[in-house]
Design an enzyme around this catalytic site. Structure first.
Site, mmCIF file in Angstrom:
data_model
loop_
_atom_site.group_PDB
_atom_site.id
_atom_site.type_symbol
_atom_site.label_atom_id
_atom_site.label_comp_id
_atom_site.label_asym_id
_atom_site.label_seq_id
_atom_site.Cartn_x
_atom_site.Cartn_y
_atom_site.Cartn_z
ATOM 1 N N SER A 153 0.814 -1.195 0.000
ATOM 2 C CA SER A 153 0.000 0.000 0.000
ATOM 3 C C SER A 153 0.866 1.271 0.000
ATOM 4 O O SER A 153 1.764 1.408 -0.821
ATOM 5 C CB SER A 153 -0.942 -0.040 1.210
ATOM 6 O OG SER A 153 -1.999 0.871 1.068
ATOM 7 N N ASP A 347 -8.335 -6.530 -4.938
ATOM 8 C CA ASP A 347 -8.112 -5.271 -4.234
ATOM 9 C C ASP A 347 -8.842 -4.153 -4.961
ATOM 10 O O ASP A 347 -8.817 -4.087 -6.192
ATOM 11 C CB ASP A 347 -6.603 -4.974 -4.193
ATOM 12 C CG ASP A 347 -6.273 -3.749 -3.362
ATOM 13 O OD1 ASP A 347 -7.142 -3.291 -2.585
ATOM 14 O OD2 ASP A 347 -5.131 -3.259 -3.483
ATOM 15 N N HIS A 404 -5.980 -6.740 -1.102
ATOM 16 C CA HIS A 404 -4.905 -5.800 -0.784
ATOM 17 C C HIS A 404 -3.760 -6.471 -0.033
ATOM 18 O O HIS A 404 -2.606 -6.137 -0.220
ATOM 19 C CB HIS A 404 -5.496 -4.672 0.067
ATOM 20 C CG HIS A 404 -4.655 -3.449 0.169
ATOM 21 N ND1 HIS A 404 -4.292 -2.694 -0.922
ATOM 22 C CD2 HIS A 404 -4.114 -2.833 1.254
ATOM 23 C CE1 HIS A 404 -3.571 -1.662 -0.520
ATOM 24 N NE2 HIS A 404 -3.432 -1.723 0.786
#
Length: 427
Positions: A153, A347, A404
């Site tokens: 991220s 994601d 994610h």
């Protein structure tokens, strides 16, 4: 006999009993005045004569303000999960894993004054280099061990710049370090590419109708307008508003995995209250109790985990929406460092379509070859775990059945990627 006893004492002194299985080391480095960064090393549990036979892998969490020692460790890839049960696919089985609470103020890291919070990505990278200098002073035998920076991220945005600044410090003789690669997982490297692809991703997935698409698209385009106008804090605020629009028209799709089960309550921002908290909310509470309870006690720390994490994001709000693709290009063009980008196809927040867009736009020496390169399968035990494309030092990995948090959602695909990045570290 005296020599044998002495060697034994040295071996025993190398690692400590921390929290959970295996030998560990941890500590603080004051990276700047009033800025104290925490690191936690898990020494590999692989059957080796010395720990240095296995690579050193850094894990950086996102946010900014999410804790590597907490989320990355217990929710994704450390030796224990949130229920304190052994994890089958922990990275520690095959490598030495270094969790860093970064930027300062995250997790167990802390600042003594507001002036010490980081304001941009370059300062974050410089702090991380300072951290590594302190780490190598404590653990000098790791200076020659192959080092890989991995992240998720917003951590990917930080990792790319960290790799570039660290490479320069190595070349300038400021630090002895054997940096080999950077792994960018579902990374916030080009934020606007993610935001602009939310609407088409959700429409094609069936999570919104045309009316919902139009609402998301309108908010996303306003985010882009503010970003291009140089109104970076406003762009960050509009990004948040775009998230609220997504939550409203999808009735709270999970941003981190679009297939996660969700309640049938109303959206949080609509003024209604969701009937029951999500599993993610409950996990956050569980992690907070763990980190501020038994972990804190075992590591003998006097800092409250997560106390300053909210402020970390606030001070970086002007840098949050800025792209970092030029840094990735510099890594490819001016270093021999491997750059691996991996993306979970479920994601949403850093969706695969947006990631593919910025990777394909990269200007680097292998661009022409990249355009015509074949995409191959990630095959593990006869199962298609995703797809891969590799040219020179750049690799892009599409990961099936993952959102994610790729290490937790599809550990077999993640293991395949790590083996490629580290030249089969488990062999």
């Amino acid at each position: 006999m005296k020599l044998l006893i002495l060697c034994g004492l040295i071996a025993l002194a190398f690692g400590r009993q921390g929290f959970g299985p295996g030998e560990q080391e941890w500590g603080y480095v004051t990276v700047r005045e009033d800025a104290h960064m925490f690191w936690w090393l898990y020494l590999t549990t692989a059957e080796v004569k010395t720990y240095e036979e296995k690579p050193l892998i850094i894990w950086l969490q996102g946010g900014p303000g999410a804790s590597s020692t907490g989320y990355g460790n217990f929710a994704e890839l450390g030796p224990l999960d949130l229920d304190r049960k052994p994890r089958d696919f922990t990275w520690v089985k095959d490598a030495n894993v270094l969790f860093i609470d970064n930027p300062v103020g995250t997790g167990y890291s802390y600042v003594d004054s507001a002036a010490a919070y980081t304001r941009d990505n370059k300062q974050i990278a410089e702090d991380l280099v300072a951290l590594m200098k302190g780490f190598y002073e404590k653990m000098p035998s790791f200076k020659t061990v192959p080092l890989y920076i991995t992240a998720e991220s917003y951590g990917g945005k930080m990792a790319a710049e960290f790799g570039l600044v660290l490479d320069k410090a190595i070349k300038d003789g400021e630090i002895e370090c054997n940096l080999k690669g950077v792994g960018l997982g579902d990374s916030w490297v080009s934020p606007i590419d993610s935001v602009l692809t939310w609407a088409p991703y959700l429409l094609h997935f069936g999570a919104v109708d045309q009316a919902g698409y139009d609402k998301i698209e309108s908010a996303a385009l306003e985010t882009k307008r503010l970003l291009e106008a140089g109104r970076f804090v406003d762009a960050t605020d509009m990004w948040r508003e775009t998230e609220y629009v997504v939550m409203d028209v999808t009735h709270d799709v999970d941003f981190y995995n679009v297939l996660k089960k969700i309640g049938n309550g109303y959206s949080k921002h609509s003024g209604k209250i969701i009937a029951k908290p999500s599993a993610r909310d409950l996990d956050d509470v569980k992690l907070d109790i763990l980190m501020n309870g038994d972990v804190k006690k075992a590591l003998d720390l006097n800092v409250r985990w997560g106390a300053q994490s909210g402020a970390v994001f606030s001070y970086l709000s002007g840098d949050f929406m800025k792209a970092n693709t030029e840094v990735v290009e510099q890594l490819l063009n001016s270093t021999d460092i491997k750059v691996f980008v991996f993306s979970g196809q479920l994601d949403l927040i850093v969706d695969t379509p947006g990631t593919v867009l910025w990777v394909d736009r990269l200007n680097w020496a292998g661009k022409k070859q990249w355009e015509t390169a074949k995409r191959n399968v990630i095959s593990v035990e006869g199962i298609n775990e995703g797809y891969r494309k590799e040219v020179g030092n750049l690799g892009l990995y599409w990961v099936n059945r993952a959102g994610h948090m790729v290490p937790a959602d599809n550990p077999k695909a993640m293991d395949f990627i790590l083996r490629k990045l580290t030249n089969d570290y488990a062999a």
